[in-house]
Design a protein around this motif. Structure first.
Motif, mmCIF file in Angstrom:
data_model
loop_
_atom_site.group_PDB
_atom_site.id
_atom_site.type_symbol
_atom_site.label_atom_id
_atom_site.label_comp_id
_atom_site.label_asym_id
_atom_site.label_seq_id
_atom_site.Cartn_x
_atom_site.Cartn_y
_atom_site.Cartn_z
ATOM 1 N N HIS A 1 0.769 -1.282 0.077
ATOM 2 C CA HIS A 1 -0.177 -0.080 0.073
ATOM 3 C C HIS A 1 0.666 1.209 -0.090
ATOM 4 N N ARG A 2 1.565 1.424 0.785
ATOM 5 C CA ARG A 2 2.645 2.181 0.724
ATOM 6 C C ARG A 2 3.657 2.769 0.197
ATOM 7 N N GLN A 3 4.015 1.442 -0.846
ATOM 8 C CA GLN A 3 4.586 1.654 -1.920
ATOM 9 C C GLN A 3 5.693 1.209 -1.555
ATOM 10 N N GLN A 4 6.370 1.030 -0.894
ATOM 11 C CA GLN A 4 8.039 0.357 -0.326
ATOM 12 C C GLN A 4 8.961 -0.141 -0.606
ATOM 13 N N ALA A 5 8.529 -0.676 -2.273
ATOM 14 C CA ALA A 5 9.213 -1.417 -2.507
ATOM 15 C C ALA A 5 10.189 -0.228 -3.625
ATOM 16 N N TYR A 6 9.097 0.870 -3.696
ATOM 17 C CA TYR A 6 9.801 1.745 -4.833
ATOM 18 C C TYR A 6 10.782 2.341 -4.433
ATOM 19 N N LEU A 7 9.808 3.238 -2.709
ATOM 20 C CA LEU A 7 11.049 3.921 -1.734
ATOM 21 C C LEU A 7 12.582 3.323 -1.266
ATOM 22 N N ALA A 8 12.387 2.250 -1.259
ATOM 23 C CA ALA A 8 13.787 1.304 -1.267
ATOM 24 C C ALA A 8 14.407 1.717 -2.759
ATOM 25 N N ASN A 9 13.642 0.764 -3.466
ATOM 26 C CA ASN A 9 14.961 1.286 -4.312
ATOM 27 C C ASN A 9 15.369 2.767 -5.157
ATOM 28 N N CYS A 10 14.441 3.653 -5.028
ATOM 29 C CA CYS A 10 14.952 5.178 -5.052
ATOM 30 C C CYS A 10 15.848 5.382 -3.743
ATOM 31 N N GLN A 11 15.681 5.219 -2.544
ATOM 32 C CA GLN A 11 16.856 4.572 -1.335
ATOM 33 C C GLN A 11 18.356 4.561 -2.092
ATOM 34 N N SER A 12 18.038 3.331 -2.706
ATOM 35 C CA SER A 12 19.844 2.307 -2.747
ATOM 36 C C SER A 12 20.177 3.931 -4.140
ATOM 37 N N LYS A 13 19.725 4.190 -5.064
ATOM 38 C CA LYS A 13 20.056 5.237 -5.794
ATOM 39 C C LYS A 13 19.610 6.394 -5.886
ATOM 40 N N ARG A 14 19.415 6.932 -3.559
ATOM 41 C CA ARG A 14 20.017 8.140 -3.854
ATOM 42 C C ARG A 14 18.611 9.550 -4.927
#
Ligand code: NAP
Ligand code: GLV
Length: 321
Positions: free
Chosen positions: A115-128
């Motif tokens: 629901h909170r799109q955590q996979a997308y956010l984790a991917n963003c974090q890994s790429k800063r």
């Protein structure tokens, strides 16, 4: 008369199922009994009145002719029921608040991750990358729980309390505050058609084996905010067709899958599920049996039973759960 011994038969191969740990917990709770860990300990089979088991090797329980009850140390009894020589005494399964809370934690966590799109956010974090996407509210995500037993009911209520529109499906009709209840094969289609996130908490039986496959996934809702339906299976691996899950993820029939259980466990290291970007894997630990809680639960049942009270949570072997 001497108090009946308890035989412990435990397989499993992971820390939580370390046989010595279970033996020490049972020894604490049933101080006046012999607790025999099989096959290591010597025991007079005629003195054994109870067996507490997790995935016991088929045939081992046949040796105990004075058995009064068998306690399965988890909720699901599919493994123990595979033993065609299982003595014909009551088979009791776990239905325990500790285990139920653990499962509800797992379900809530993974529903929220999608629901909170955590996979997308984790991917963003890994790429800063700082790139928030619009976030919809819980009320926009329809969760459906397959199986409204001890575990399904609790998870459904917790999700409802978070604001998700929740429905559930079971064999016989239920009535749960805030949860839209569907029952039987005739209502499965309607249940699936209103479901964005499918949470599976069914037992593995002849009727449910293999049901998580393309024909079922195709019926899930496709107009929800997640961009496609999501399946979360914490029931049993035998419920799912893993080739279909992968194929449905590839062609968009499914958006993502969270799997705690697998057709073969441990999941083989060459399974493509491990590296699929839309798959989240946990090692069948959604709801561990806590040795302390479950030994207390079994000990209390033995004492009640010997005081003439009925055993609780006895499995109906004919229906398989
Ligand atoms: P339960 O209380 O026996 O509930 C089972 C539910 O499934 C019931 O609502 C039952 O319907 C429904 N059901 C069974 N067969 C069905 C069918 N053919 N069609 C429709 N509904 C059907 O079991 P539980 O304690 O909730 O546990 C469920 C399962 O979770 C266990 O069997 C086990 O496999 C799994 N589990 C996994 C973990 C883990 O760590 N991954 C931990 C614990 C348990 P009725 O209510 O109408 O009978
Ligand atoms: C675990 O999988 C259980 O059935 O309790």
């Amino acid at each position: 008369m001497a108090k009946g011994s308890l035989a412990l038969l435990i397989s499993g191969g992971v820390d939580n199922w370390a046989p010595d740990l279970w033996k020490s917990r049972f020894a604490e709770k049933l101080k006046d009994r012999d607790i025999a860990l099989l096959p290591a300990d010597n025991v007079d089979p005629d003195q054994v009145h109870y067996a507490a088991v997790w995935q016991p090797k088929p045939g081992l329980l046949r040796a105990f002719s004075n058995l009064k009850a068998i306690f399965n140390l988890g909720a699901g009894v599919d493994a123990v029921l595979q033993d065609s020589s299982l003595p014909d005494v009551p088979l009791v399964r776990v239905a325990d608040d500790d285990l139920t809370s653990r499962m509800t934690e797992y379900v809530v966590m993974h529903v929220l991750m999608h629901h909170r799109q955590q996979a997308y956010l984790a991917n963003c974090q890994s790429k800063r990358i700082w790139a928030p996407r619009p976030q919809w509210p819980a009320r926009a995500v329809r969760v459906g729980v397959l199986g409204l037993g001890v575990l399904g009911r609790d998870a459904a209520r917790a999700l409802y309390n978070l604001g998700f529109p929740v429905a559930g499906w079971s064999k016989s009709r239920k009535s749960i505050d805030g949860v839209e209840c569907y029952a039987g094969d005739g209502q499965l289609g309607a249940f699936l058609a209103r479901t964005d996130i499918l949470v599976v908490l069914l037992p593995l039986t002849q009727e449910t084996r293999g049901m998580l496959a393309r024909p079922l996934f195709r019926q899930l809702a496709t107009d929800g905010p997640l961009g496609g339906p999501v399946v979360i299976n914490a029931g049993r691996g035998g419920l799912q067709n893993e080739e279909d899950i992968l194929a449905c993820l590839e062609d968009g029939t499914l958006k993502a899958a969270t799997l705690d259980v697998f057709q073969r466990e441990p999941l083989p290291s060459d399974s493509p599920l491990w590296s699929h970007p839309a798959v989240t894997i946990s090692p069948h630990n959604a709801a561990d049996s806590d040795p302390d809680s479950i030994a207390s639960y079994v000990a209390a049942q033995i004492l009640d039973f010997e005081a003439g009270r009925p055993l609780q949570n006895v499995v109906d072997r004919r229906r398989g759960y």
